[in-house]
Enzyme design. Structure first.
Site, mmCIF file in Angstrom:
data_model
loop_
_atom_site.group_PDB
_atom_site.id
_atom_site.type_symbol
_atom_site.label_atom_id
_atom_site.label_comp_id
_atom_site.label_asym_id
_atom_site.label_seq_id
_atom_site.Cartn_x
_atom_site.Cartn_y
_atom_site.Cartn_z
ATOM 1 N N GLU A 381 -5.981 -0.857 -1.308
ATOM 2 C CA GLU A 381 -6.930 0.020 -1.986
ATOM 3 C C GLU A 381 -6.697 1.459 -1.562
ATOM 4 O O GLU A 381 -6.692 1.766 -0.359
ATOM 5 C CB GLU A 381 -8.372 -0.362 -1.647
ATOM 6 C CG GLU A 381 -8.864 -1.643 -2.267
ATOM 7 C CD GLU A 381 -10.330 -1.915 -1.974
ATOM 8 O OE1 GLU A 381 -10.881 -2.845 -2.579
ATOM 9 O OE2 GLU A 381 -10.933 -1.190 -1.150
ATOM 10 N N CYS A 382 -6.520 2.338 -2.518
ATOM 11 C CA CYS A 382 -6.468 3.779 -2.299
ATOM 12 C C CYS A 382 -5.400 4.150 -1.264
ATOM 13 O O CYS A 382 -4.232 4.278 -1.601
ATOM 14 C CB CYS A 382 -7.851 4.294 -1.902
ATOM 15 S SG CYS A 382 -8.064 6.081 -2.141
ATOM 16 N N ALA A 383 -5.760 4.308 0.008
ATOM 17 C CA ALA A 383 -4.766 4.636 1.025
ATOM 18 C C ALA A 383 -3.664 3.591 1.075
ATOM 19 O O ALA A 383 -2.487 3.911 1.268
ATOM 20 C CB ALA A 383 -5.437 4.757 2.393
#
Length: 505
Positions: A381-383
């Protein structure tokens, strides 16, 4: 019925001092020996880190695992889960303190009260203490407090803490104005030089990146609150909250229900002795356990450390309940995945701040790429999405995804509704989820030939990547709302085709 002394710390608007007061109260009560349970309304990951630090000093937790900061988000998890999640996190505590989000009545855009602090306070039947920035007013404070206290009769605004008070005379004027309001004043904090809490492009710098300084900051907040607030009065107010009729959320019951079972047997999970001295497999009663080859729990590596600080505590709890052995590791410091890694979870954080250091850890990048090539499940997720890309701001990353990532001037922020476009290690095609985005980076392309999600609200677009066993996206999802994700992920980990036996140190 479950009784938990509790307070919701709210404000008329962002910037009024909610975090200062909430964190200071948590620390001040913990210092007095109370077992304090910290909570945050909304999806924010950073404040809960400070909350967890604030309550860690309590002698009541001596010899026990520290309490994590926990989120209460009615958009991500649904209103029906707020009280159960609260009771799960607050189990056994002496006091629960809930920090609000934005202004008291501000919620999900265009959806009324949904996910607002007021909404959560009503779901918890909790008294609200309003933190008011009094720096530029005197008598008008009474009109402000009256408006917030009377706007929704179901919200019990039961007290005020005055922040940024200029002098003794200023405090006297404010208290006089509020005398006839019916809302008692529980404290007044003077306008002083702000406690050091550095910020950057996504808000406060997380505790994991400045722990020594953060300890000093939290101690200073506790001192300010201790000197300026009526702690006994606030504790009495918290104890006035009525019992809650809800049943605490339970990750074992959630995973059992998602599998179609009746829930764990009385007494909770039963340990099953694993061969070869491995850690025992815990199987909820009456539910088929997930078993890797050899009869042991599949190892799920959970990225952490300074670069990957964004995760909800319930995610690891659900993975454990689903049958995994969750092993945290730090990609900045460790060159190998945990021994026997069969799956990898990489949450949010700030890899853009640590891109050179992450890139320099070539052995770990190679292991992650090898794990993905073997078909093992990887949830990012994201990072995590940025880390799996070919590069981040020109620094080589894991190269698992055919994408380039970079910092952006544009802040992307907000709730999202999405549907799984196809089958993946996290979701079956057609699964609907709610999530949120919070980043100041961009990935090119933004989606692969097989997207992770199709966003349907507030805009329609493809988002993220599904590639082999990899599910990577900017979307943050709270797994308490979709426990099936944990089951699906762990089952994929236990499948012979996914395990690479990585991390053989």
């Amino acid at each position: 019925m479950v009784s938990v002394p509790r307070l919701v710390i709210a404000a008329p608007a962002s910037g009024s001092g909610k975090t200062t007061v909430a964190t200071g109260l948590m620390a001040a009560f913990a210092e007095r020996g109370l077992d304090v349970s910290p909570h945050k309304v909304g999806p924010d990951y950073i404040d809960p880190g400070y909350h967890a630090l604030a309550v860690s000093s309590s002698p009541a937790r001596s010899g026990r695992a520290p309490r994590p900061g926990r989120n209460l988000d009615a958009f991500l998890c649904g209103p029906e889960r707020i009280a159960p999640l609260f009771l799960h996190g607050a189990a056994g505590c002496d006091l629960a303190v809930v920090e609000g989000v934005m202004g008291l009545y501000d919620g999900a855009a265009g959806q009324g009260e949904l996910a607002s602090t007021a909404h959560v306070a009503k779901l918890l039947r909790a008294p609200v203490v309003l933190v008011v920035d009094a720096s530029s007013q005197s008598r008008s404070v009474a009109a402000l407090v009256h408006g917030f206290a009377s706007w929704d009769p179901e919200v019990r605004v039961a007290g005020v803490i005055l922040n940024k008070v200029g002098s003794d005379r200023h405090e006297e004027l404010l208290r006089e104005a509020l005398d006839g309001s019916g809302v008692p004043v529980f404290g007044a904090l003077r306008r002083v030089r702000a406690v050091r809490a550095p910020s950057r492009h996504l808000g406060l710098v997380p505790v994991a990146e400045r722990r020594a300084e953060a300890v000093e900051s939290v101690a200073a907040l506790a001192e300010r609150v201790r000197e300026g607030c009526d702690l006994e009065g606030l504790l009495a107010l918290a104890r006035s909250a009525p019992p809650l009729p809800d049943q605490p959320w339970d990750p074992e019951r959630e995973t059992a229900s998602a599998r179609g079972g009746a829930g764990p047997a009385p007494g909770g999970a039963r340990p099953v002795v694993a061969p070869d001295g491995a850690r025992p497999l815990v199987a909820p009663g009456g539910v088929r356990p997930v078993v890797a080859p050899g009869g042991v729990r599949p190892v799920v590596a959970l990225a952490g450390g300074a670069a990957f600080t964004f995760s909800y505590a319930e995610q690891a709890e659900l993975l454990t309940a689903a049958g995994a052995e969750v092993v945290p590791f730090d990609p900045l410091r460790e060159e190998r995945l945990p021994p026997g890694t069969a799956g990898l979870v990489i949450g949010g954080g700030f890899p853009e701040v640590y891109a050179p250091e992450l890139s320099a850890n070539g052995p770990l990048r190679a292991e992650v790429a090898g794990l993905a090539a073997a078909g093992a499940p990887i949830a990012a997720e994201c990072a995590g999405l940025l880390y799996l890309a070919r590069s981040l701001d020109g620094e080589p990353m894991c190269g698992v995804l055919p994408a380039e990532a970079r910092m952006s001037e544009r802040l992307t922020l907000g709730y999202r509704e999405a549907v799984a476009v196809g089958d993946s290690p996290l979701a079956a095609a057609g699964t609907r989820v709610r999530g949120h985005e919070f980043h100041r980076t961009a990935v090119e392309p933004g989606a692969g030939p097989e997207p992770a999600w199709g966003l349907v609200r507030p805009e329609r677009r493809a988002e993220g990547f599904v590639r082999g066993g990899v599910h990577a996206s900017y979307l943050h999802v709270h797994w308490a709302a979709v426990p099936e994700a944990a089951i699906r992920f762990v089952e994929r980990c236990a499948s012979p085709r996914s395990g690479s036996g990585g991390g053989g140190r």
